[in-house]
Design a protein around this motif. Structure first.
Motif, PDB file in Angstrom:
ATOM      1  N   ALA A   1     -41.318  79.736  89.060  1.00 43.46           N
ATOM      2  CA  ALA A   1     -42.471  80.400  88.441  1.00 43.46           C
ATOM      3  C   ALA A   1     -43.420  79.367  87.847  1.00 43.46           C
ATOM      4  CB  ALA A   1     -41.994  81.376  87.366  1.00 43.46           C
ATOM      5  N   ALA A   2     -42.839  78.308  87.261  1.00 44.59           N
ATOM      6  CA  ALA A   2     -43.673  77.224  86.711  1.00 44.59           C
ATOM      7  C   ALA A   2     -44.414  76.506  87.834  1.00 44.59           C
ATOM      8  CB  ALA A   2     -42.796  76.245  85.930  1.00 44.59           C
ATOM      9  N   LYS A   3     -43.761  76.305  88.960  1.00 44.47           N
ATOM     10  CA  LYS A   3     -44.414  75.676  90.113  1.00 44.47           C
ATOM     11  C   LYS A   3     -45.591  76.525  90.599  1.00 44.47           C
ATOM     12  CE  LYS A   3     -41.412  72.206  91.219  1.00 44.47           C
ATOM     13  NZ  LYS A   3     -41.759  70.788  91.430  1.00 44.47           N
ATOM     14  N   GLU A   4     -45.365  77.819  90.699  1.00 48.48           N
ATOM     15  CA  GLU A   4     -46.392  78.719  91.219  1.00 48.48           C
ATOM     16  C   GLU A   4     -47.573  78.868  90.272  1.00 48.48           C
ATOM     17  OE1 GLU A   4     -44.247  82.273  91.996  1.00 48.48           O
ATOM     18  OE2 GLU A   4     -43.262  81.498  93.808  1.00 48.48           O
ATOM     19  N   SER A   5     -47.332  78.623  88.970  1.00 53.82           N
ATOM     20  CA  SER A   5     -48.421  78.777  87.995  1.00 53.82           C
ATOM     21  C   SER A   5     -49.197  77.490  87.773  1.00 53.82           C
ATOM     22  CB  SER A   5     -47.853  79.275  86.669  1.00 53.82           C
ATOM     23  OG  SER A   5     -46.959  78.323  86.110  1.00 53.82           O
ATOM     24  N   GLY A   6     -48.972  76.477  88.608  1.00 56.49           N
ATOM     25  CA  GLY A   6     -49.785  75.268  88.514  1.00 56.49           C
ATOM     26  C   GLY A   6     -49.016  73.986  88.291  1.00 56.49           C
ATOM     27  N   ARG A   7     -47.699  74.064  88.117  1.00 56.47           N
ATOM     28  CA  ARG A   7     -46.853  72.880  87.899  1.00 56.47           C
ATOM     29  C   ARG A   7     -47.130  72.218  86.547  1.00 56.47           C
ATOM     30  NH1 ARG A   7     -47.710  73.048  93.436  1.00 56.47           N
ATOM     31  NH2 ARG A   7     -45.785  72.926  94.680  1.00 56.47           N
ATOM     32  N   ASN A   8     -46.312  71.179  86.252  1.00 59.86           N
ATOM     33  CA  ASN A   8     -46.421  70.423  85.004  1.00 59.86           C
ATOM     34  C   ASN A   8     -46.382  71.345  83.791  1.00 59.86           C
ATOM     35  OD1 ASN A   8     -46.653  68.210  83.317  1.00 59.86           O
ATOM     36  ND2 ASN A   8     -48.887  68.135  83.421  1.00 59.86           N
ATOM     37  N   CYS A   9     -45.423  72.262  83.783  1.00 57.85           N
ATOM     38  CA  CYS A   9     -45.264  73.173  82.651  1.00 57.85           C
ATOM     39  C   CYS A   9     -43.807  73.628  82.582  1.00 57.85           C
ATOM     40  CB  CYS A   9     -46.203  74.372  82.771  1.00 57.85           C
ATOM     41  SG  CYS A   9     -45.963  75.357  84.260  1.00 57.85           S
ATOM     42  N   VAL A  10     -43.474  74.303  81.468  1.00 56.70           N
ATOM     43  CA  VAL A  10     -42.108  74.783  81.240  1.00 56.70           C
ATOM     44  C   VAL A  10     -42.155  76.292  81.041  1.00 56.70           C
ATOM     45  CG1 VAL A  10     -40.080  74.641  79.746  1.00 56.70           C
ATOM     46  CG2 VAL A  10     -41.461  72.595  80.149  1.00 56.70           C
ATOM     47  N   ARG A  11     -41.274  77.006  81.739  1.00 56.04           N
ATOM     48  CA  ARG A  11     -41.176  78.450  81.589  1.00 56.04           C
ATOM     49  C   ARG A  11     -39.803  78.809  81.012  1.00 56.04           C
ATOM     50  NH1 ARG A  11     -45.693  78.242  81.742  1.00 56.04           N
ATOM     51  NH2 ARG A  11     -47.231  79.071  83.211  1.00 56.04           N
ATOM     52  N   VAL A  12     -39.752  79.782  80.138  1.00 56.87           N
ATOM     53  CA  VAL A  12     -38.495  80.205  79.499  1.00 56.87           C
ATOM     54  C   VAL A  12     -38.250  81.673  79.779  1.00 56.87           C
ATOM     55  CG1 VAL A  12     -38.730  78.494  77.662  1.00 56.87           C
ATOM     56  CG2 VAL A  12     -39.617  80.797  77.324  1.00 56.87           C
ATOM     57  N   GLY A  13     -36.998  82.062  79.673  1.00 55.42           N
ATOM     58  CA  GLY A  13     -36.669  83.463  79.869  1.00 55.42           C
ATOM     59  C   GLY A  13     -35.185  83.734  79.779  1.00 55.42           C
TER      60      GLY A  13
ATOM     61  N   THR B   1     -45.514  64.227  87.449  1.00 53.68           N
ATOM     62  CA  THR B   1     -45.179  65.303  86.511  1.00 53.68           C
ATOM     63  C   THR B   1     -43.920  66.020  86.986  1.00 53.68           C
ATOM     64  OG1 THR B   1     -46.518  66.943  87.700  1.00 53.68           O
ATOM     65  CG2 THR B   1     -47.621  65.659  85.985  1.00 53.68           C
ATOM     66  N   PHE B   2     -43.387  66.849  86.107  1.00 54.61           N
ATOM     67  CA  PHE B   2     -42.293  67.725  86.534  1.00 54.61           C
ATOM     68  C   PHE B   2     -42.495  69.112  85.942  1.00 54.61           C
ATOM     69  CE2 PHE B   2     -40.359  65.965  82.603  1.00 54.61           C
ATOM     70  CZ  PHE B   2     -39.918  67.107  81.976  1.00 54.61           C
ATOM     71  N   SER B   3     -41.930  70.083  86.617  1.00 54.58           N
ATOM     72  CA  SER B   3     -41.928  71.462  86.138  1.00 54.58           C
ATOM     73  C   SER B   3     -40.505  71.825  85.752  1.00 54.58           C
ATOM     74  CB  SER B   3     -42.435  72.409  87.226  1.00 54.58           C
ATOM     75  OG  SER B   3     -43.722  72.027  87.668  1.00 54.58           O
ATOM     76  N   ALA B   4     -40.372  72.840  84.876  1.00 55.46           N
ATOM     77  CA  ALA B   4     -39.027  73.176  84.400  1.00 55.46           C
ATOM     78  C   ALA B   4     -38.913  74.650  84.049  1.00 55.46           C
ATOM     79  CB  ALA B   4     -38.667  72.327  83.188  1.00 55.46           C
ATOM     80  N   GLY B   5     -37.682  75.138  84.112  1.00 56.25           N
ATOM     81  CA  GLY B   5     -37.343  76.473  83.644  1.00 56.25           C
ATOM     82  C   GLY B   5     -36.140  76.385  82.736  1.00 56.25           C
ATOM     83  N   ILE B   6     -36.156  77.149  81.655  1.00 57.84           N
ATOM     84  CA  ILE B   6     -35.035  77.124  80.693  1.00 57.84           C
ATOM     85  C   ILE B   6     -34.568  78.556  80.441  1.00 57.84           C
ATOM     86  CG2 ILE B   6     -34.199  76.325  78.460  1.00 57.84           C
ATOM     87  CD1 ILE B   6     -36.540  74.541  78.194  1.00 57.84           C
ATOM     88  N   SER B   7     -33.240  78.708  80.404  1.00 52.29           N
ATOM     89  CA  SER B   7     -32.663  80.013  80.090  1.00 52.29           C
ATOM     90  C   SER B   7     -31.410  79.826  79.251  1.00 52.29           C
ATOM     91  CB  SER B   7     -32.319  80.758  81.379  1.00 52.29           C
ATOM     92  OG  SER B   7     -31.830  82.058  81.079  1.00 52.29           O
ATOM     93  N   PRO B   8     -31.185  80.704  78.274  1.00 52.57           N
ATOM     94  CA  PRO B   8     -29.948  80.610  77.483  1.00 52.57           C
ATOM     95  C   PRO B   8     -28.788  81.276  78.212  1.00 52.57           C
ATOM     96  CG  PRO B   8     -31.302  82.413  76.683  1.00 52.57           C
ATOM     97  CD  PRO B   8     -32.086  81.770  77.789  1.00 52.57           C
TER      98      PRO B   8
ATOM     99  N   VAL C   1     -39.254  67.336  90.001  1.00 51.22           N
ATOM    100  CA  VAL C   1     -40.442  66.476  90.064  1.00 51.22           C
ATOM    101  C   VAL C   1     -41.475  67.121  90.990  1.00 51.22           C
ATOM    102  CG1 VAL C   1     -41.298  64.160  90.565  1.00 51.22           C
ATOM    103  CG2 VAL C   1     -38.954  64.478  89.727  1.00 51.22           C
ATOM    104  N   ASP C   2     -42.705  67.224  90.510  1.00 50.51           N
ATOM    105  CA  ASP C   2     -43.773  67.844  91.298  1.00 50.51           C
ATOM    106  C   ASP C   2     -44.232  66.919  92.423  1.00 50.51           C
ATOM    107  OD1 ASP C   2     -43.821  70.109  89.618  1.00 50.51           O
ATOM    108  OD2 ASP C   2     -45.128  69.068  88.191  1.00 50.51           O
ATOM    109  N   HIS C   3     -44.388  67.492  93.614  1.00 47.87           N
ATOM    110  CA  HIS C   3     -44.907  66.767  94.783  1.00 47.87           C
ATOM    111  C   HIS C   3     -44.130  65.475  95.047  1.00 47.87           C
ATOM    112  CE1 HIS C   3     -48.243  69.574  94.825  1.00 47.87           C
ATOM    113  NE2 HIS C   3     -48.613  69.210  93.613  1.00 47.87           N
TER     114      HIS C   3
END
Length: 324
Positions: free
Chosen positions: A312-324, A285-292, A201-203
């Motif tokens: 990485a999602a937090k650093e790029s502005g929050r409220n987004c999802v990053r995958v890798g 809002t929340f930020s998230a990261g997903i990995s297989p 959860v952001d902030h």
């Protein structure tokens, strides 16, 4: 000892690092100690240890916040189970003694009947006495057996509840970290493709600071509900604090991302208000990261990778999802 430690870590799917190696050494070098008894209780029924278990137990068996109460409850259930088992054993011994006593009486009476074969009244009276004693003993045994069976049924229910509670977060009613890591291991053992998502959860600290922990708890419940509803059959867990984890099984990375993005958009679009005054709470809002998971990796490895994507999602502005 070196081989035994290695086999233990592999069987438990634990990382072979210095801390886990030291834990295994303390465990295996004292198989009858307090640490060994605690591990045996945690792994009863084939359950594997998690990294959190290792951190909680430690090599000195010092309880941390929240663990002492759970341990006390578990110890009480263990003691109750032992008493129940002892009750069954006492009942069996008593029934055996009664049966042996009945056998002696029957042999003595058979001899008496033989001696008084000419006196039918005496013989029938002896048979009637033996039969009456037998029926009374059977009734007593049945009554005791029913009582112990009822107690065992009640205990089984309590144990099932305790086992479920040990794997469930009390605030959100979601599975907890332990349940999540067990589910990951089970799907990994079955060679099923999984993607692991970490959501934060952001902030969130500012929500608690401005409105209090009661409001923060309601925010966590709302996000838990949104994640559970959107992710459907996929497992959503409260991993700790304001952090959630989602285990996507049988879907590819893009599908998992699309599902989580839907949940993220649902949460951010909701108008949160204070229950007491109906004043707006502001954006949540929340930020998230997903990995297989890749080639039988352990949960901790995949989690750490998803956690880095989360930051990485937090650093790029929050409220987004990053995958890798």
């Amino acid at each position: 000892m070196y081989d035994r430690i290695g086999n233990f870590l592999i069987d438990q799917r634990l990382e072979i690092d210095p801390a886990n190696f030291a834990f295994a050494y303390h465990l295996l070098s004292d198989p009858n100690g307090a640490l060994a008894r605690a591990v045996a209780s945690l792994t009863d029924g084939g359950v594997r240890l998690t990294q959190r278990d290792i951190e909680t137990l430690g090599c000195e068996m010092k309880p941390v916040s929240g663990v002492a109460a759970a341990k006390e409850k578990a110890d009480g259930l263990v003691a109750q189970t032992q008493m129940q088992v002892e009750g069954f054993e006492d009942m069996v011994h008593a029934m055996r003694a009664e049966t042996e006593g009945f056998g002696r009486d029957l042999a003595a009476s058979a001899e008496a009947i033989t001696r008084s074969a000419g006196d039918n009244a005496v013989a029938l009276g002896e048979v009637a006495r033996i039969t009456a004693e037998m029926l009374e003993r059977v009734r007593t045994a049945e009554s005791r057996l029913e009582s112990v069976t009822n107690e065992a049924s009640e205990l089984r229910t309590k144990l099932e509840e305790a086992r479920d509670n040990a794997r469930r977060d009390p605030l959100t009613d979601l599975p907890n970290r332990r349940a999540f890591e067990e589910a990951f291991a089970a799907h990994s053992d079955a060679d099923q493709p999984v993607c692991l998502a970490v959501c934060d959860v952001d902030h969130f600290k500012s929500v608690n600071d401005r409105f209090g922990h009661a409001v923060g708890d309601r925010v966590l419940k709302a996000i838990a509900e949104s994640l559970t509803k959107t992710c459907g059959e996929h497992m959503v867990a409260r991993y700790g604090g304001e952090e959630f984890a989602v285990l996507f099984v049988g879907v590819d990375l893009e599908t998992a991302k699309a599902t989580l993005d839907t949940a993220r958009a649902t949460v951010s679009a909701k108008n949160y208000r204070l229950r007491e005054s109906d004043a707006p709470l502001g954006a949540v809002t929340f930020s998230a990261g997903i990995s297989p998971s890749r080639g039988g990796e352990m949960c901790s490895t995949v989690f750490q990778r998803a956690d880095r994507l989360l930051y990485a999602a937090k650093e790029s502005g929050r409220n987004c999802v990053r995958v890798g």
